[in-house]
Motif scaffolding. Sequence first.
Motif, PDB file in Angstrom:
ATOM      1  N   HIS A  65       0.861  -1.180   0.000  1.00  0.00           N
ATOM      2  CA  HIS A  65       0.000   0.000   0.000  1.00  0.00           C
ATOM      3  C   HIS A  65       0.898   1.231   0.000  1.00  0.00           C
ATOM      4  O   HIS A  65       2.120   1.126   0.122  1.00  0.00           O
ATOM      5  CB  HIS A  65      -0.993   0.005   1.169  1.00  0.00           C
ATOM      6  CG  HIS A  65      -0.373  -0.084   2.536  1.00  0.00           C
ATOM      7  ND1 HIS A  65       0.423   0.912   3.060  1.00  0.00           N
ATOM      8  CD2 HIS A  65      -0.432  -1.046   3.494  1.00  0.00           C
ATOM      9  CE1 HIS A  65       0.816   0.574   4.272  1.00  0.00           C
ATOM     10  NE2 HIS A  65       0.325  -0.621   4.559  1.00  0.00           N
ATOM     11  N   GLU A  81      -6.734   5.902  -2.581  1.00  0.00           N
ATOM     12  CA  GLU A  81      -7.284   4.826  -1.754  1.00  0.00           C
ATOM     13  C   GLU A  81      -7.757   3.622  -2.562  1.00  0.00           C
ATOM     14  O   GLU A  81      -7.980   2.555  -1.980  1.00  0.00           O
ATOM     15  CB  GLU A  81      -8.450   5.360  -0.910  1.00  0.00           C
ATOM     16  CG  GLU A  81      -8.103   6.555  -0.033  1.00  0.00           C
ATOM     17  CD  GLU A  81      -7.019   6.267   1.001  1.00  0.00           C
ATOM     18  OE1 GLU A  81      -6.857   5.085   1.394  1.00  0.00           O
ATOM     19  OE2 GLU A  81      -6.321   7.216   1.413  1.00  0.00           O
ATOM     20  N   ASP A  82      -7.917   3.773  -3.873  1.00  0.00           N
ATOM     21  CA  ASP A  82      -8.466   2.675  -4.682  1.00  0.00           C
ATOM     22  C   ASP A  82      -7.666   2.484  -5.964  1.00  0.00           C
ATOM     23  O   ASP A  82      -8.229   2.376  -7.053  1.00  0.00           O
ATOM     24  CB  ASP A  82      -9.939   2.953  -5.005  1.00  0.00           C
ATOM     25  CG  ASP A  82     -10.795   3.021  -3.751  1.00  0.00           C
ATOM     26  OD1 ASP A  82     -11.001   1.969  -3.118  1.00  0.00           O
ATOM     27  OD2 ASP A  82     -11.234   4.130  -3.394  1.00  0.00           O
ATOM     28  N   ASN A  90      -5.359  -2.062   0.031  1.00  0.00           N
ATOM     29  CA  ASN A  90      -5.814  -0.930   0.835  1.00  0.00           C
ATOM     30  C   ASN A  90      -7.314  -1.057   1.058  1.00  0.00           C
ATOM     31  O   ASN A  90      -8.087  -1.084   0.098  1.00  0.00           O
ATOM     32  CB  ASN A  90      -5.495   0.391   0.132  1.00  0.00           C
ATOM     33  CG  ASN A  90      -5.787   1.585   1.016  1.00  0.00           C
ATOM     34  OD1 ASN A  90      -5.299   1.652   2.142  1.00  0.00           O
ATOM     35  ND2 ASN A  90      -6.586   2.518   0.525  1.00  0.00           N
ATOM     36  N   PHE A  91      -7.713  -1.151   2.325  1.00  0.00           N
ATOM     37  CA  PHE A  91      -9.092  -1.469   2.690  1.00  0.00           C
ATOM     38  C   PHE A  91      -9.519  -2.786   2.053  1.00  0.00           C
ATOM     39  O   PHE A  91     -10.683  -2.995   1.737  1.00  0.00           O
ATOM     40  CB  PHE A  91     -10.050  -0.340   2.300  1.00  0.00           C
ATOM     41  CG  PHE A  91      -9.780   0.943   3.023  1.00  0.00           C
ATOM     42  CD1 PHE A  91      -9.875   1.009   4.404  1.00  0.00           C
ATOM     43  CD2 PHE A  91      -9.421   2.089   2.328  1.00  0.00           C
ATOM     44  CE1 PHE A  91      -9.619   2.190   5.082  1.00  0.00           C
ATOM     45  CE2 PHE A  91      -9.161   3.275   2.990  1.00  0.00           C
ATOM     46  CZ  PHE A  91      -9.261   3.325   4.371  1.00  0.00           C
ATOM     47  N   GLN A  92      -8.552  -3.657   1.868  1.00  0.00           N
ATOM     48  CA  GLN A  92      -8.802  -5.003   1.368  1.00  0.00           C
ATOM     49  C   GLN A  92      -7.982  -5.979   2.201  1.00  0.00           C
ATOM     50  O   GLN A  92      -6.919  -5.624   2.716  1.00  0.00           O
ATOM     51  CB  GLN A  92      -8.399  -5.133  -0.100  1.00  0.00           C
ATOM     52  CG  GLN A  92      -9.193  -4.264  -1.052  1.00  0.00           C
ATOM     53  CD  GLN A  92      -8.779  -4.508  -2.492  1.00  0.00           C
ATOM     54  OE1 GLN A  92      -8.797  -5.633  -2.981  1.00  0.00           O
ATOM     55  NE2 GLN A  92      -8.393  -3.446  -3.176  1.00  0.00           N
ATOM     56  N   VAL A 105      -3.955  -0.818   4.976  1.00  0.00           N
ATOM     57  CA  VAL A 105      -4.610   0.494   5.006  1.00  0.00           C
ATOM     58  C   VAL A 105      -3.518   1.563   4.957  1.00  0.00           C
ATOM     59  O   VAL A 105      -2.651   1.598   5.832  1.00  0.00           O
ATOM     60  CB  VAL A 105      -5.462   0.696   6.283  1.00  0.00           C
ATOM     61  CG1 VAL A 105      -6.165   2.051   6.233  1.00  0.00           C
ATOM     62  CG2 VAL A 105      -6.470  -0.427   6.458  1.00  0.00           C
ATOM     63  N   ILE A 148     -10.865   8.021   6.419  1.00  0.00           N
ATOM     64  CA  ILE A 148     -10.099   6.778   6.493  1.00  0.00           C
ATOM     65  C   ILE A 148     -10.505   5.959   7.715  1.00  0.00           C
ATOM     66  O   ILE A 148     -10.666   4.732   7.633  1.00  0.00           O
ATOM     67  CB  ILE A 148      -8.589   7.086   6.499  1.00  0.00           C
ATOM     68  CG1 ILE A 148      -8.156   7.524   5.095  1.00  0.00           C
ATOM     69  CG2 ILE A 148      -7.773   5.880   6.959  1.00  0.00           C
ATOM     70  CD1 ILE A 148      -6.744   8.030   5.003  1.00  0.00           C
ATOM     71  N   ARG A 151     -13.872   4.374   7.081  1.00  0.00           N
ATOM     72  CA  ARG A 151     -13.773   3.251   6.145  1.00  0.00           C
ATOM     73  C   ARG A 151     -13.023   2.076   6.765  1.00  0.00           C
ATOM     74  O   ARG A 151     -13.338   0.914   6.481  1.00  0.00           O
ATOM     75  CB  ARG A 151     -13.078   3.720   4.858  1.00  0.00           C
ATOM     76  CG  ARG A 151     -13.184   2.736   3.722  1.00  0.00           C
ATOM     77  CD  ARG A 151     -12.750   3.346   2.412  1.00  0.00           C
ATOM     78  NE  ARG A 151     -12.614   2.330   1.379  1.00  0.00           N
ATOM     79  CZ  ARG A 151     -12.137   2.548   0.165  1.00  0.00           C
ATOM     80  NH1 ARG A 151     -11.764   3.770  -0.193  1.00  0.00           N
ATOM     81  NH2 ARG A 151     -12.034   1.563  -0.717  1.00  0.00           N
ATOM     82  N   LEU A 152     -12.042   2.368   7.607  1.00  0.00           N
ATOM     83  CA  LEU A 152     -11.333   1.307   8.331  1.00  0.00           C
ATOM     84  C   LEU A 152     -12.309   0.509   9.187  1.00  0.00           C
ATOM     85  O   LEU A 152     -12.296  -0.733   9.186  1.00  0.00           O
ATOM     86  CB  LEU A 152     -10.239   1.918   9.207  1.00  0.00           C
ATOM     87  CG  LEU A 152      -9.576   0.983  10.222  1.00  0.00           C
ATOM     88  CD1 LEU A 152      -8.841  -0.155   9.523  1.00  0.00           C
ATOM     89  CD2 LEU A 152      -8.626   1.770  11.129  1.00  0.00           C
ATOM     90  N   THR A 155     -14.544  -1.621   7.085  1.00  0.00           N
ATOM     91  CA  THR A 155     -13.819  -2.771   6.530  1.00  0.00           C
ATOM     92  C   THR A 155     -13.624  -3.850   7.585  1.00  0.00           C
ATOM     93  O   THR A 155     -13.842  -5.045   7.326  1.00  0.00           O
ATOM     94  CB  THR A 155     -12.452  -2.326   5.980  1.00  0.00           C
ATOM     95  OG1 THR A 155     -12.640  -1.313   4.993  1.00  0.00           O
ATOM     96  CG2 THR A 155     -11.719  -3.506   5.354  1.00  0.00           C
ATOM     97  N   THR A 169      -0.220  -0.631   8.105  1.00  0.00           N
ATOM     98  CA  THR A 169      -0.505   0.747   7.739  1.00  0.00           C
ATOM     99  C   THR A 169       0.821   1.491   7.664  1.00  0.00           C
ATOM    100  O   THR A 169       1.842   1.004   8.175  1.00  0.00           O
ATOM    101  CB  THR A 169      -1.470   1.407   8.748  1.00  0.00           C
ATOM    102  OG1 THR A 169      -1.829   2.711   8.283  1.00  0.00           O
ATOM    103  CG2 THR A 169      -0.841   1.513  10.132  1.00  0.00           C
TER     104      THR A 169
END
Length: 296
Positions: A65, A81-82, A90-92, A105, A148, A151-152, A155, A169
Amino acid sequence: MGKLAVISDLHADINHLNEELYFIRDYLESLNVTHLHFAGDVANKVDKTLEVVYFFDQKIDTTFHWGNHEMADIDKQTNFEDFNDPHFLNFQSKKLSDSTVLLGVNGWYDYSFVPRAEEKEYRRKKNLYWYDRFIDRIGSDPQITEYICRRLKETLQTIPDTKKVILSTHFVPKEDFIIQHSEKYERWNQLNAFLGSKKFGAVLDEFTNVEQVVFGHTHHRFTKQMLQQTVYHCRPFGYYYEWYLTRSFILKNHLADTFNPLKARTLLKHYTNAFAEYKKRYILNELQEGMVLLDY
């Protein structure tokens, strides 16, 4: 059983890592590392970061990331972020085993590691001298961090609490890893504003299945710490002029009476070839101190 290696702050370009990347990859293979994750600041340019990631992925399953250094090379907002790359985590989450997942993240900062920090003043300081002034990103730093953290949490809520989570991170999630300087170095405490966020760490505290957290960015190496239910690891690779091997090179060759990282860059310019050979010889010693290995 498998073995995860996490490397933060490789800075392959600044550290002039060429042949050394082969040494590192071979060494990780010799340790039977089954997955490698880069926790940001692989390089200053996105293309160079991808080149390094793909190089390691030839031999070892590799993900990554962003850190703040790559972000300065991003010109499309969605890529923060994507980013569209199969190695980007990231967020995966990445399944490591039936019981363990790796969650990546990027993270960010909100000035919360400086008491009573005024947003306007620290935004001015950032735009004056901090590297991140080159990052073109929509929103204030507290707004980005708020997004963030939200969204964390979302997730983590999607991951069954029966799964063990190793979270990577880039930025600092806990104040325990913030160094407070005093006396003539006290002004350096201003930089703590740009290191991470208390809110990010508070979100992690809500999830008992987050067992391990790995991060960097601070360029200070710490012993692992258990905070609430989670073990935190901060062992960034860092810049060449901060390395133990650089300290050893300078002092063993009597190039200075004491080691000062801020003066090492200028000093080493006079010994380029000798230092390059020394770096090749001892780079794996530095890696052992500047990465995190976790069995899963």
